[in-house]
Design a protein around this motif. Structure first.
Motif, PDB file in Angstrom:
ATOM      1  N   GLU A  20      41.806  25.663  28.281  1.00 14.26           N
ATOM      2  CA  GLU A  20      40.883  24.240  26.907  1.00 14.26           C
ATOM      3  C   GLU A  20      40.414  24.301  27.991  1.00 14.26           C
ATOM      4  O   GLU A  20      40.192  23.530  28.789  1.00 14.26           O
ATOM      5  N   GLU A  21      38.583  24.513  28.085  1.00 16.20           N
ATOM      6  CA  GLU A  21      38.255  23.917  27.966  1.00 16.20           C
ATOM      7  C   GLU A  21      36.796  22.945  27.604  1.00 16.20           C
ATOM      8  O   GLU A  21      36.721  23.254  25.969  1.00 16.20           O
ATOM      9  N   ARG A  22      36.806  21.814  27.838  1.00 19.29           N
ATOM     10  CA  ARG A  22      35.652  20.945  27.119  1.00 19.29           C
ATOM     11  C   ARG A  22      34.749  21.653  27.670  1.00 19.29           C
ATOM     12  O   ARG A  22      34.081  20.892  28.217  1.00 19.29           O
ATOM     13  N   VAL A  23      33.350  21.157  26.000  1.00 14.71           N
ATOM     14  CA  VAL A  23      32.930  21.733  26.430  1.00 14.71           C
ATOM     15  C   VAL A  23      31.207  20.910  25.688  1.00 14.71           C
ATOM     16  O   VAL A  23      31.461  20.422  24.435  1.00 14.71           O
ATOM     17  N   THR A  24      29.934  20.610  26.271  1.00 15.54           N
ATOM     18  CA  THR A  24      28.736  19.407  25.463  1.00 15.54           C
ATOM     19  C   THR A  24      28.250  21.281  24.206  1.00 15.54           C
ATOM     20  O   THR A  24      27.620  21.462  25.449  1.00 15.54           O
ATOM     21  N   ALA A  25      28.314  20.879  23.208  1.00 14.84           N
ATOM     22  CA  ALA A  25      27.423  21.396  22.588  1.00 14.84           C
ATOM     23  C   ALA A  25      26.576  21.081  21.634  1.00 14.84           C
ATOM     24  O   ALA A  25      25.977  20.059  21.659  1.00 14.84           O
ATOM     25  N   ARG A  26      25.220  21.229  21.200  1.00 14.70           N
ATOM     26  CA  ARG A  26      23.955  20.961  20.594  1.00 14.70           C
ATOM     27  C   ARG A  26      24.268  21.310  19.173  1.00 14.70           C
ATOM     28  O   ARG A  26      23.949  23.066  18.536  1.00 14.70           O
ATOM     29  N   VAL A  27      24.199  20.635  17.867  1.00 18.16           N
ATOM     30  CA  VAL A  27      23.817  20.975  17.090  1.00 18.16           C
ATOM     31  C   VAL A  27      22.086  20.766  16.537  1.00 18.16           C
ATOM     32  O   VAL A  27      21.459  20.020  17.252  1.00 18.16           O
ATOM     33  N   ILE A  28      22.096  22.082  16.148  1.00 13.33           N
ATOM     34  CA  ILE A  28      21.023  22.336  15.711  1.00 13.33           C
ATOM     35  C   ILE A  28      19.935  22.146  14.098  1.00 13.33           C
ATOM     36  O   ILE A  28      20.971  22.362  12.900  1.00 13.33           O
ATOM     37  N   VAL A 100      25.727  29.748  18.039  1.00 12.35           N
ATOM     38  CA  VAL A 100      26.847  30.199  17.065  1.00 12.35           C
ATOM     39  C   VAL A 100      27.111  29.566  15.908  1.00 12.35           C
ATOM     40  O   VAL A 100      26.223  28.654  15.430  1.00 12.35           O
ATOM     41  N   GLU A 101      26.889  30.335  14.854  1.00 16.81           N
ATOM     42  CA  GLU A 101      26.306  29.939  13.704  1.00 16.81           C
ATOM     43  C   GLU A 101      27.596  30.005  12.514  1.00 16.81           C
ATOM     44  O   GLU A 101      28.494  30.963  12.324  1.00 16.81           O
ATOM     45  N   PHE A 102      28.523  29.188  11.700  1.00 18.11           N
ATOM     46  CA  PHE A 102      29.819  28.890  11.289  1.00 18.11           C
ATOM     47  C   PHE A 102      28.666  28.494   9.783  1.00 18.11           C
ATOM     48  O   PHE A 102      27.951  27.989   9.192  1.00 18.11           O
ATOM     49  N   HIS A 103      29.633  29.897   9.091  1.00 15.84           N
ATOM     50  CA  HIS A 103      29.258  29.724   7.840  1.00 15.84           C
ATOM     51  C   HIS A 103      30.771  28.935   7.450  1.00 15.84           C
ATOM     52  O   HIS A 103      31.321  30.221   7.291  1.00 15.84           O
ATOM     53  N   SER A 104      30.682  28.184   5.707  1.00 11.90           N
ATOM     54  CA  SER A 104      31.269  27.965   5.373  1.00 11.90           C
ATOM     55  C   SER A 104      30.996  27.766   4.003  1.00 11.90           C
ATOM     56  O   SER A 104      30.384  27.435   3.307  1.00 11.90           O
ATOM     57  N   PRO A 105      31.942  27.307   3.027  1.00  7.16           N
ATOM     58  CA  PRO A 105      31.966  27.203   1.135  1.00  7.16           C
ATOM     59  C   PRO A 105      29.818  26.132   1.410  1.00  7.16           C
ATOM     60  O   PRO A 105      29.912  25.730   0.766  1.00  7.16           O
ATOM     61  N   GLU A 106      31.080  24.527   2.690  1.00  2.00           N
ATOM     62  CA  GLU A 106      30.123  23.880   2.198  1.00  2.00           C
ATOM     63  C   GLU A 106      28.338  23.945   2.419  1.00  2.00           C
ATOM     64  O   GLU A 106      27.378  23.039   2.862  1.00  2.00           O
ATOM     65  N   GLY A 107      28.286  25.197   3.345  1.00  2.00           N
ATOM     66  CA  GLY A 107      27.090  25.417   4.126  1.00  2.00           C
ATOM     67  C   GLY A 107      27.402  25.532   5.081  1.00  2.00           C
ATOM     68  O   GLY A 107      28.128  26.770   5.998  1.00  2.00           O
ATOM     69  N   VAL A 108      25.870  26.002   6.198  1.00  2.00           N
ATOM     70  CA  VAL A 108      25.956  27.106   7.643  1.00  2.00           C
ATOM     71  C   VAL A 108      25.388  25.822   8.554  1.00  2.00           C
ATOM     72  O   VAL A 108      25.037  24.724   8.404  1.00  2.00           O
ATOM     73  N   ALA A 109      26.616  26.127   9.723  1.00  2.00           N
ATOM     74  CA  ALA A 109      25.786  25.170  11.192  1.00  2.00           C
ATOM     75  C   ALA A 109      25.809  25.721  12.465  1.00  2.00           C
ATOM     76  O   ALA A 109      25.904  27.008  12.499  1.00  2.00           O
ATOM     77  N   VAL A 110      25.063  25.212  12.340  1.00  2.00           N
ATOM     78  CA  VAL A 110      24.264  26.248  13.750  1.00  2.00           C
ATOM     79  C   VAL A 110      24.314  25.491  15.175  1.00  2.00           C
ATOM     80  O   VAL A 110      23.554  24.317  15.420  1.00  2.00           O
ATOM     81  N   VAL A 111      25.111  26.095  16.224  1.00  2.00           N
ATOM     82  CA  VAL A 111      25.465  24.972  17.621  1.00  2.00           C
ATOM     83  C   VAL A 111      25.260  26.264  18.539  1.00  2.00           C
ATOM     84  O   VAL A 111      25.440  27.241  18.618  1.00  2.00           O
ATOM     85  N   GLN A 112      24.386  25.032  19.583  1.00  2.34           N
ATOM     86  CA  GLN A 112      24.203  26.296  20.498  1.00  2.34           C
ATOM     87  C   GLN A 112      25.325  25.337  21.971  1.00  2.34           C
ATOM     88  O   GLN A 112      25.080  24.312  22.004  1.00  2.34           O
ATOM     89  N   PHE A 113      25.149  26.603  22.641  1.00  5.17           N
ATOM     90  CA  PHE A 113      26.050  26.311  23.934  1.00  5.17           C
ATOM     91  C   PHE A 113      25.262  27.038  25.234  1.00  5.17           C
ATOM     92  O   PHE A 113      24.812  27.505  25.278  1.00  5.17           O
ATOM     93  N   ASP A 114      26.684  26.687  25.971  1.00  7.48           N
ATOM     94  CA  ASP A 114      25.437  27.185  27.069  1.00  7.48           C
ATOM     95  C   ASP A 114      26.243  28.111  27.433  1.00  7.48           C
ATOM     96  O   ASP A 114      28.136  28.611  27.502  1.00  7.48           O
ATOM     97  N   ILE A 115      25.406  29.610  27.546  1.00  6.13           N
ATOM     98  CA  ILE A 115      26.504  30.870  28.520  1.00  6.13           C
ATOM     99  C   ILE A 115      27.470  31.002  29.284  1.00  6.13           C
ATOM    100  O   ILE A 115      29.091  31.211  29.363  1.00  6.13           O
ATOM    101  N   ALA A 116      27.008  29.485  30.569  1.00  2.83           N
ATOM    102  CA  ALA A 116      28.024  29.966  31.342  1.00  2.83           C
ATOM    103  C   ALA A 116      29.540  29.042  31.358  1.00  2.83           C
ATOM    104  O   ALA A 116      30.248  29.667  31.557  1.00  2.83           O
ATOM    105  N   ALA A 117      29.439  28.350  30.286  1.00  3.99           N
ATOM    106  CA  ALA A 117      30.185  27.502  30.100  1.00  3.99           C
ATOM    107  C   ALA A 117      31.645  28.188  29.226  1.00  3.99           C
ATOM    108  O   ALA A 117      32.603  28.207  29.221  1.00  3.99           O
ATOM    109  N   LEU A 118      30.788  29.534  28.713  1.00  2.00           N
ATOM    110  CA  LEU A 118      31.585  30.215  27.106  1.00  2.00           C
ATOM    111  C   LEU A 118      31.915  31.293  27.872  1.00  2.00           C
ATOM    112  O   LEU A 118      33.562  32.012  27.989  1.00  2.00           O
TER     113      LEU A 118
END
Length: 131
Positions: A20-28, A100-118
């Motif tokens: 498990e890795e805890r990171v901070t992401a940014r919701v776009i 990372v773009e997440f698609h669901s029936p409710e819509g799309v969420a776009v989230v940005q991560f640091d590549i180093a953390a991933l």
């Protein structure tokens, strides 16, 4: 953002987490200021081909943690070039960020991560899978 049939929510019978890795992401969003959110990246050795990204309950209309499960290979490929055609799509954004773009029936969420953390998370998953 909410989980779909391909991305079921976490349950009490969830698989034991090996990494498990805890990171901070940014919701776009349309807002010029990014919203930072704590995110858990998880890997279970019993599911060696999958990774999980878990968002906190306060981002979900249901008030529960929101877990997305998708192939570990997709995460790895998305750090190099645009990847994915389904519910989860990943692409590099410059040299230090990934989207990372997440698609669901409710819509799309776009989230940005640091590549180093991933990348650090992926290294840990491969190490855990070979134990």
């Amino acid at each position: 953002m909410s989980a779909t049939a391909e991305n079921p929510p976490a349950t009490a019978t969830a698989t034991a987490i090996a990494v498990e890795e805890r990171v901070t992401a940014r919701v776009i969003s349309d807002d010029p200021l990014y919203r930072k959110v704590p995110v858990a990246l998880r890997f279970a050795a019993s599911e060696p081909l999958a990774v999980r990204i878990v968002f906190p309950a306060d981002l979900s209309p249901e008030g529960t943690d929101n877990e997305w499960v998708f192939p570990r290979a997709l995460l790895e490929a998305g750090l190099q070039a645009p990847s994915g055609t389904g519910d989860v799509r990943i692409w590099p954004c410059g040299r230090v960020q990934a989207v990372v773009e997440f698609h669901s029936p409710e819509g799309v969420a776009v989230v940005q991560f640091d590549i180093a953390a991933l990348r650090r998370f992926l290294r840990r998953t491969y190490a855990a899978a070979t134990r």
